[in-house]
Scaffold this motif. Structure first.
Motif, PDB file in Angstrom:
ATOM      1  N   ASN A 133      -8.687  12.615  -2.650  1.00 54.39           N
ATOM      2  CA  ASN A 133      -9.212  11.877  -1.520  1.00 54.39           C
ATOM      3  C   ASN A 133      -9.785  10.752  -2.283  1.00 54.39           C
ATOM      4  N   VAL A 134      -9.274   9.589  -1.335  1.00 55.82           N
ATOM      5  CA  VAL A 134      -9.770   8.120  -2.032  1.00 55.82           C
ATOM      6  C   VAL A 134     -10.503   7.359  -0.804  1.00 55.82           C
ATOM      7  N   ILE A 135     -11.557   6.915  -1.261  1.00 58.17           N
ATOM      8  CA  ILE A 135     -12.663   6.298  -0.463  1.00 58.17           C
ATOM      9  C   ILE A 135     -12.959   4.833  -0.559  1.00 58.17           C
ATOM     10  N   VAL A 136     -12.820   3.784  -0.047  1.00 59.37           N
ATOM     11  CA  VAL A 136     -12.847   2.510  -0.370  1.00 59.37           C
ATOM     12  C   VAL A 136     -13.714   1.937   0.511  1.00 59.37           C
ATOM     13  N   ALA A 137     -14.536   0.900   0.090  1.00 65.35           N
ATOM     14  CA  ALA A 137     -15.224  -0.022   0.687  1.00 65.35           C
ATOM     15  C   ALA A 137     -15.112  -1.643   0.277  1.00 65.35           C
ATOM     16  N   VAL A 138     -14.853  -2.430   1.373  1.00 69.21           N
ATOM     17  CA  VAL A 138     -14.952  -3.933   1.089  1.00 69.21           C
ATOM     18  C   VAL A 138     -16.056  -4.471   1.955  1.00 69.21           C
ATOM     19  N   PRO A 139     -16.795  -5.811   1.496  1.00 69.20           N
ATOM     20  CA  PRO A 139     -17.634  -6.292   2.100  1.00 69.20           C
ATOM     21  C   PRO A 139     -17.293  -7.358   3.015  1.00 69.20           C
ATOM     22  N   VAL A 140     -16.177  -7.347   3.345  1.00 67.65           N
ATOM     23  CA  VAL A 140     -15.536  -8.101   4.458  1.00 67.65           C
ATOM     24  C   VAL A 140     -14.997  -7.654   5.666  1.00 67.65           C
ATOM     25  N   ALA A 141     -14.713  -8.566   6.562  1.00 62.85           N
ATOM     26  CA  ALA A 141     -14.149  -7.817   7.866  1.00 62.85           C
ATOM     27  C   ALA A 141     -12.852  -8.029   7.813  1.00 62.85           C
ATOM     28  N   LEU A 142     -12.043  -6.881   7.977  1.00 58.57           N
ATOM     29  CA  LEU A 142     -10.705  -6.749   7.952  1.00 58.57           C
ATOM     30  C   LEU A 142     -10.008  -6.669   9.341  1.00 58.57           C
ATOM     31  N   SER A 143      -9.006  -7.411   9.879  1.00 56.56           N
ATOM     32  CA  SER A 143      -8.367  -7.104  11.198  1.00 56.56           C
ATOM     33  C   SER A 143      -7.839  -5.694  11.178  1.00 56.56           C
ATOM     34  N   ASP A 144      -7.424  -5.264  12.358  1.00 55.94           N
ATOM     35  CA  ASP A 144      -6.774  -3.990  12.221  1.00 55.94           C
ATOM     36  C   ASP A 144      -5.667  -3.897  11.546  1.00 55.94           C
ATOM     37  N   ALA A 145      -4.684  -4.787  11.596  1.00 57.17           N
ATOM     38  CA  ALA A 145      -3.705  -5.046  10.746  1.00 57.17           C
ATOM     39  C   ALA A 145      -3.745  -5.027   9.281  1.00 57.17           C
ATOM     40  N   ALA A 146      -4.860  -5.597   8.953  1.00 61.39           N
ATOM     41  CA  ALA A 146      -5.382  -5.668   7.514  1.00 61.39           C
ATOM     42  C   ALA A 146      -5.965  -4.252   7.029  1.00 61.39           C
ATOM     43  N   LEU A 147      -6.516  -3.727   8.024  1.00 61.22           N
ATOM     44  CA  LEU A 147      -6.864  -2.062   7.552  1.00 61.22           C
ATOM     45  C   LEU A 147      -5.719  -1.222   7.293  1.00 61.22           C
ATOM     46  N   VAL A 148      -4.775  -1.278   8.307  1.00 60.07           N
ATOM     47  CA  VAL A 148      -3.712  -0.421   7.933  1.00 60.07           C
ATOM     48  C   VAL A 148      -2.757  -0.826   6.509  1.00 60.07           C
ATOM     49  N   ASN A 149      -2.880  -2.222   6.471  1.00 53.44           N
ATOM     50  CA  ASN A 149      -2.408  -2.693   4.949  1.00 53.44           C
ATOM     51  C   ASN A 149      -2.911  -2.284   4.067  1.00 53.44           C
ATOM     52  N   ALA A 150      -4.418  -2.064   4.068  1.00 60.14           N
ATOM     53  CA  ALA A 150      -5.122  -1.616   3.005  1.00 60.14           C
ATOM     54  C   ALA A 150      -4.981  -0.253   2.535  1.00 60.14           C
ATOM     55  N   VAL A 151      -4.787   0.809   3.737  1.00 60.93           N
ATOM     56  CA  VAL A 151      -4.424   1.925   3.398  1.00 60.93           C
ATOM     57  C   VAL A 151      -2.877   1.889   2.316  1.00 60.93           C
ATOM     58  N   ALA A 152      -2.244   1.095   2.844  1.00 61.32           N
ATOM     59  CA  ALA A 152      -0.979   1.164   2.264  1.00 61.32           C
ATOM     60  C   ALA A 152      -1.162   0.934   0.676  1.00 61.32           C
ATOM     61  N   THR A 153      -2.024  -0.226   0.820  1.00 66.79           N
ATOM     62  CA  THR A 153      -2.218  -0.731  -0.857  1.00 66.79           C
ATOM     63  C   THR A 153      -2.918   0.189  -1.510  1.00 66.79           C
ATOM     64  N   ALA A 154      -3.960   0.823  -1.124  1.00 63.96           N
ATOM     65  CA  ALA A 154      -4.775   1.787  -1.840  1.00 63.96           C
ATOM     66  C   ALA A 154      -3.710   2.940  -2.298  1.00 63.96           C
ATOM     67  N   THR A 155      -2.705   3.541  -1.411  1.00 61.74           N
ATOM     68  CA  THR A 155      -1.836   4.456  -1.513  1.00 61.74           C
ATOM     69  C   THR A 155      -0.826   4.074  -2.836  1.00 61.74           C
ATOM     70  N   GLU A 156      -0.503   2.831  -2.824  1.00 53.45           N
ATOM     71  CA  GLU A 156       0.409   2.475  -3.711  1.00 53.45           C
ATOM     72  C   GLU A 156      -0.461   2.484  -4.883  1.00 53.45           C
ATOM     73  N   ALA A 157      -1.729   2.157  -5.179  1.00 53.81           N
ATOM     74  CA  ALA A 157      -2.604   1.899  -6.345  1.00 53.81           C
ATOM     75  C   ALA A 157      -2.653   3.020  -7.018  1.00 53.81           C
ATOM     76  N   LYS A 158      -2.615   4.364  -6.076  1.00 51.90           N
ATOM     77  CA  LYS A 158      -3.087   5.792  -6.280  1.00 51.90           C
ATOM     78  C   LYS A 158      -1.811   6.191  -7.099  1.00 51.90           C
ATOM     79  N   VAL A 159      -0.701   5.875  -6.452  1.00 53.47           N
ATOM     80  CA  VAL A 159       0.487   6.319  -7.074  1.00 53.47           C
ATOM     81  C   VAL A 159       0.814   5.727  -8.320  1.00 53.47           C
ATOM     82  N   GLN A 160       0.439   4.543  -8.784  1.00 49.99           N
ATOM     83  CA  GLN A 160       0.587   3.843  -9.771  1.00 49.99           C
ATOM     84  C   GLN A 160      -0.344   4.409 -10.912  1.00 49.99           C
ATOM     85  N   ALA A 161      -1.611   4.753 -10.524  1.00 46.30           N
ATOM     86  CA  ALA A 161      -2.525   5.585 -11.529  1.00 46.30           C
ATOM     87  C   ALA A 161      -2.337   6.809 -11.797  1.00 46.30           C
ATOM     88  N   LEU A 162      -1.482   7.629 -10.800  1.00 47.77           N
ATOM     89  CA  LEU A 162      -0.980   8.929 -11.183  1.00 47.77           C
ATOM     90  C   LEU A 162       0.033   8.752 -12.426  1.00 47.77           C
TER      91      LEU A 162
END
Length: 227
Positions: A137-166
């Motif tokens: 389970n990955v929980i992320v917080a950023v102190p800026v406002a993200l557009s809807d598209a950027a929120l979706v993009n952030a999920v993809a980015t977090a997932t890519e980083a998770k795979v790299q870390a594994l």
């Protein structure tokens, strides 16, 4: 209540709490974020995109059999006096072994149980060897406002980083079959429209997720090797 170890954290502050009664009580991580957050999540409770005020990551036993985890998580939330919209995640991983990381204001908390893992596009749909069930389970917080598209993009980015870390932690896998993610962004302020790994906040998010995932995965790996 005790807090998960963290370095210079100022946003994502989960407490280690208990749910259930007596000897059957189990741990959970609870982030009382408060008002002012928009979150996107794949969680069974409060998933999707919208304003959320708390995030609960509840540990359950390996023999968990309830077929209504959303209702169960809502019960746990009420047990801790939570009201309003929130996000509820569930895992068989040891949440007390979760890891926190911060990079330039982007913060991540990751809990990792990697007994059943593989590659997302593996032609074998059902793992042939079942070890100890778990979830990342990955929980992320950023102190800026993200557009809807950027929120979706952030999920993809977090997932890519998770795979790299594994991979960096020695796991030949992209994750487990039950992984979940939650990204929280501050509601107010100028909208940030990009959260890919080469954007300002996406790159920070990616490094935070990578560091937290690597640490949580390494703790899991080292504990399993010592048994």
């Amino acid at each position: 209540m005790t807090s998960l170890p963290r370095l210079d954290a100022n946003l994502l502050r989960p407490d280690l709490v208990r749910h259930g009664d007596g000897a059957a009580a189990s741990p959970a991580l609870l982030w009382r974020a408060g008002a002012g957050w928009r979150m996107i999540s794949s969680a069974v409770l409060g998933g999707g995109l919208g304003e959320r005020e708390w995030v609960l990551n509840a540990q359950v036993g390996h023999g968990y059999t309830r077929m209504d985890p959303d209702r169960h998580l809502a019960e746990i939330a009420r047990e801790h006096g939570l009201s309003g919209p929130g996000v509820g995640l569930m895992t068989a991983a040891r949440v007390a072994e979760g890891a926190h990381a911060d990079d330039g204001g982007a913060e991540a908390v990751v809990t990792a149980g990697i007994g059943v893992c593989g590659w997302a596009a593996d032609p074998v749909a059902v793992p042939q060897q079942v070890l100890v069930p778990g979830t990342i389970n990955v929980i992320v917080a950023v102190p800026v406002a993200l557009s809807d598209a950027a929120l979706v993009n952030a999920v993809a980015t977090a997932t890519e980083a998770k795979v790299q870390a594994l991979r960096d932690a020695g796991f030949d896998a992209s994750g487990t079959p039950t992984d979940a993610v939650c990204v929280a962004a501050w509601r107010a302020g100028e909208l940030t429209t990009f959260a890919g790994p080469r954007s300002e906040w996406g790159s920070r998010l990616a490094r935070a997720v990578h560091a937290a995932t690597y640490e949580a995965a390494a703790r899991y790996r080292d504990r399993r090797l010592s048994q």
